[in-house]
Design an enzyme around this catalytic site. Structure first.
Site, PDB file in Angstrom:
ATOM      1  N   GLU A 157       0.822  -1.208   0.000  1.00  0.00           N
ATOM      2  CA  GLU A 157       0.000   0.000   0.000  1.00  0.00           C
ATOM      3  C   GLU A 157       0.860   1.266   0.000  1.00  0.00           C
ATOM      4  O   GLU A 157       1.828   1.379   0.755  1.00  0.00           O
ATOM      5  CB  GLU A 157      -0.916  -0.002   1.228  1.00  0.00           C
ATOM      6  CG  GLU A 157      -1.889   1.168   1.259  1.00  0.00           C
ATOM      7  CD  GLU A 157      -2.772   1.168   2.499  1.00  0.00           C
ATOM      8  OE1 GLU A 157      -3.822   1.839   2.464  1.00  0.00           O
ATOM      9  OE2 GLU A 157      -2.414   0.511   3.491  1.00  0.00           O
ATOM     10  N   LYS A 159     -10.112   2.420  -2.343  1.00  0.00           N
ATOM     11  CA  LYS A 159     -10.312   1.873  -1.000  1.00  0.00           C
ATOM     12  C   LYS A 159     -11.649   2.322  -0.416  1.00  0.00           C
ATOM     13  O   LYS A 159     -11.968   3.511  -0.384  1.00  0.00           O
ATOM     14  CB  LYS A 159      -9.158   2.323  -0.110  1.00  0.00           C
ATOM     15  CG  LYS A 159      -9.120   1.696   1.276  1.00  0.00           C
ATOM     16  CD  LYS A 159      -7.838   2.108   1.991  1.00  0.00           C
ATOM     17  CE  LYS A 159      -7.699   1.474   3.355  1.00  0.00           C
ATOM     18  NZ  LYS A 159      -6.402   1.819   3.982  1.00  0.00           N
ATOM     19  N   CYS A 196      -5.835  -2.845   2.395  1.00  0.00           N
ATOM     20  CA  CYS A 196      -5.572  -2.742   3.820  1.00  0.00           C
ATOM     21  C   CYS A 196      -6.805  -2.868   4.700  1.00  0.00           C
ATOM     22  O   CYS A 196      -7.271  -3.966   4.931  1.00  0.00           O
ATOM     23  CB  CYS A 196      -4.807  -1.460   4.118  1.00  0.00           C
ATOM     24  SG  CYS A 196      -3.911  -1.513   5.702  1.00  0.00           S
TER      25      CYS A 196
END
Length: 293
Positions: free
Chosen positions: A43, A115, A152
């Site tokens: 990331e 995300k 994540c």
């Protein structure tokens, strides 16, 4: 394609963007020369993990988004690989995303994922920087297969993994940046890392598809002087369709993780563990509520 050679790049921050770009290019070249067909980076791999404080100057990092896209597109094309990157996207003035850009073997953009789950915890102040994604949980079709790319904090949510699987993702891939604070007890550190691994291994088992995570390593202090920094715990991994371990990296070293995954295993596993068949979808309406009061 039934068998796929993948590479995960577990890296430490080198102090500036140029050094990170060069390091990534070198590791990608090594992975490709070793036969990797799919390469995944951690990331926000072009920079430090800058979300440890709320600092408006860090928004300038997103000005490099278009240049980063061009750079990694050329690398994917040069090595004829599918490449998964994680970049800070400036969409327009004041609107930013934490975005995975996936390049196909010809350097074209196969797709993007923004995300969706955005944390806001001490030294993980991502809500300050990132607008929640609006592209949904959509697998990205590449020449190597359909990839369920998430990022994540998404990894803690079985709903995201399930939707990707229900839409045909053949694997789950999580670029991530996660670590502990040095002042935490050894027991607390162990609990956190083991939970992180366990929940994602569970996604493999529950959905019958391989899961991989790519994490950074090393200590990164907060440049704004707030907090004591984060020690990223590495431990990048690959689990197979039945949750079997395929690869696990160290907690503190840069590594190029090379492994072969068998995409045909999903069919075998889902025949003996038909979790998708036995879902009681007519009884799941409550899942869309915040809490069932």
């Amino acid at each position: 394609m039934q068998r796929l050679k993948v590479a995960l790049l577990q890296q430490a921050y080198k102090g500036n963007r140029e050094a990170m770009m060069q390091s990534s290019a070198q590791m990608i070249a090594k992975a490709a020369s070793s036969g990797a067909q799919l390469v995944a980076l951690q990331e926000l791999h072009t920079r430090e993990y800058f979300c440890q404080s709320e600092n408006v100057t860090f928004f300038d990092y997103a000005n490099d988004f278009e240049a980063d896209v061009k750079y990694f597109a050329n690398i994917a094309k040069a090595h004829h690989i599918v490449l998964i990157t994680s970049l800070f996207e400036k969409r327009t003035a004041g609107l930013y995303h934490n975005t995975a850009v996936v390049f196909d073997t010809d350097g074209s953009i196969a797709g993007k994922y923004r995300k969706m789950h955005i944390p806001d915890d001490p030294q993980f102040y991502e809500k300050f920087y990132f607008t929640p994604g609006d592209l949904g949980f959509e697998p990205i079709q590449t020449s190597l297969g359909k990839l369920g790319v998430l990022i994540c904090w998404d990894q803690w949510y079985p709903e995201a993994a399930r939707i990707m699987a229900l839409k045909g993702a053949q694997m789950l891939i999580y670029p991530t940046a996660i670590g502990w604070f040095d002042e935490d007890s050894l027991e607390e550190k162990q609990r956190q890392r083991e939970a992180w691994i366990a929940v994602q291994r569970g996604h493999s088992i529950a959905n019958g598809i391989p899961t991989m995570a790519i994490n950074r390593i090393g200590f990164e202090s907060d440049s704004s002087g707030v907090g004591n920094g984060i020690r990223f715990w590495g431990s990048s991994f690959i689990y197979g369709a039945q949750g079997e371990p395929i690869a696990l990296a160290s907690q503190d070293k840069e590594e190029l993780i090379l492994a072969e995954i068998d995409l045909a295993r999903s069919e075998e596993v889902r025949r003996i563990w038909p979790f998708l068949r036995d879902r009681r979808i007519e009884s799941y309406a409550n899942i869309t509520q915040r809490f069932c009061d």
